[in-house]
Design an enzyme around this catalytic site. Structure first.
Site, PDB file in Angstrom:
ATOM      1  CB  THR A  94      -0.993  -0.032   1.248  1.00  0.00           C
ATOM      2  OG1 THR A  94      -1.695  -1.407   1.232  1.00  0.00           O
ATOM      3  CG2 THR A  94      -2.034   0.984   1.180  1.00  0.00           C
ATOM      4  CD  GLU A 131      -7.280  -4.229  -2.389  1.00  0.00           C
ATOM      5  OE1 GLU A 131      -7.698  -4.661  -1.192  1.00  0.00           O
ATOM      6  OE2 GLU A 131      -6.290  -3.621  -2.457  1.00  0.00           O
ATOM      7  CG  ASP A 134      -8.669  -5.959   2.154  1.00  0.00           C
ATOM      8  OD1 ASP A 134      -7.778  -6.515   2.713  1.00  0.00           O
ATOM      9  OD2 ASP A 134      -8.555  -4.820   1.618  1.00  0.00           O
ATOM     10  CB  SER A 158     -10.202  -1.085   2.719  1.00  0.00           C
ATOM     11  OG  SER A 158      -8.882  -0.354   2.770  1.00  0.00           O
ATOM     12  CB  SER A 159      -7.212  -1.693   7.244  1.00  0.00           C
ATOM     13  OG  SER A 159      -7.639  -2.683   7.587  1.00  0.00           O
ATOM     14  N   GLY A 180       0.137  -0.064   5.602  1.00  0.00           N
ATOM     15  CA  GLY A 180       0.279  -1.051   6.948  1.00  0.00           C
ATOM     16  C   GLY A 180      -0.780  -1.942   7.168  1.00  0.00           C
ATOM     17  N   GLY A 181      -1.673  -2.422   6.265  1.00  0.00           N
ATOM     18  CA  GLY A 181      -2.512  -3.263   6.342  1.00  0.00           C
ATOM     19  C   GLY A 181      -3.625  -2.950   7.344  1.00  0.00           C
TER      20      GLY A 181
END
Length: 279
Positions: A94, A131, A134, A158-159, A180-181
């Site tokens: 990301t 994605e 996710d 999503s984060s 960073g997930g």
């Protein structure tokens, strides 16, 4: 808002102490408990956004935070037929950028292709994302559907947390975000608190050692001064992991400049590539 975080500001050059980390980590436990139960594509699942943001609900959740002891595993605060979403790994992939132009327009943008090189398929020079990871890999738990389960045409949760902060009059204060997930949420929270409550510069706020709780163990960034808070957090009942935490925070903040009005200051995370540029 229920606690005076400004009074817990670290000394110049120091890392946050156990008391400050504890309060933020407990709030993150409550947030992640609700997130993992309720958040999914609202075109497919009823997401009770108004209830989750209701001031009375938030006040009731804040009361659960004990300054003297950790609550341990937090539970969701609303009744629902949905099951809790199981935890999953988020590979690094990301990027984030923050931009403010000469006219005062601000952008905070986070983009991801999920795993490294995404789906490993390139179309017209662009890597296609992956994605699907996710989504929850389990469609149901204990016979109840998971809100973030895979369904045709559905957007995965999503984060990513690109954030714009505005003042009470709607004027720009800050643009911030990070890769960073699922730790993105904690990285961004840390930087906002460091800048607004602890009055650090934008660069100091993004460089401050990371600490995150995702409704489990409290993670402290390895190799930084924040490791000193481990014993104090354990005394409050936290399970503590000391680990690498590679954020990539990029932020821009509006700062007052006396009679001249205001200016901008930027911060780029020293943990990853990135630089502050002005023109």
């Amino acid at each position: 808002e229920a606690f005076d975080l400004a009074a817990l500001a670290p000394a110049p050059g120091e890392s946050p102490g156990a008391e400050a980390i504890h309060l933020v980590a407990e709030a993150e436990r409550l947030a992640f408990a609700d997130r993992n139960r309720f958040l999914a594509d609202s075109d497919f699942v009823e997401v009770p956004v108004d209830k989750l943001l209701d001031p009375l609900y938030l006040a009731a959740r804040a009361v659960l935070i004990d300054p003297a002891a950790s609550m341990g595993k937090a539970s969701p605060g609303l009744r629902t037929p949905q099951a809790h979403s199981p935890a999953q790994l988020n590979p690094p992939s990301t990027s984030h950028l923050s931009v403010v132009d000469a006219e005062g327009n601000a952008v905070s943008m986070t983009a991801s292709i999920e795993s490294a090189f995404g789906s490993r398929v390139m179309v017209r020079g662009f890597m296609l994302n992956n994605e699907l990871t996710d989504f929850s890999f389990r469609p149901e738990v204990d016979g109840r559907p998971v809100a973030n389960r895979v369904e045709p045409g559905k957007r995965p949760r999503s984060s990513m947390s690109p954030t714009l902060v505005l003042d009470s009059e709607g004027r720009f204060v800050m643009a911030i975000g990070s890769p960073g997930g699922s730790r993105i949420i904690g990285y961004t929270t840390k930087a906002i608190i460091a800048a607004l409550d602890w009055n650090l510069t934008m660069q100091q706020a993004v460089a401050l050692p990371n600490f995150v709780n995702r409704n489990g163990a409290t993670d402290l960034e390895e190799g930084t001064g924040i490791e000193a808070a481990k014993a104090g957090l354990e005394a409050l009942g936290h399970e503590v992991n000391v680990r690498g935490m590679t954020s990539g925070l990029h932020g821009i903040r509006r700062i007052p400049r006396g009679p001249e009005g205001s200016g901008l200051e930027g911060g780029a995370d020293p943990r990853r590539e990135g630089v502050v540029l002005t023109k």
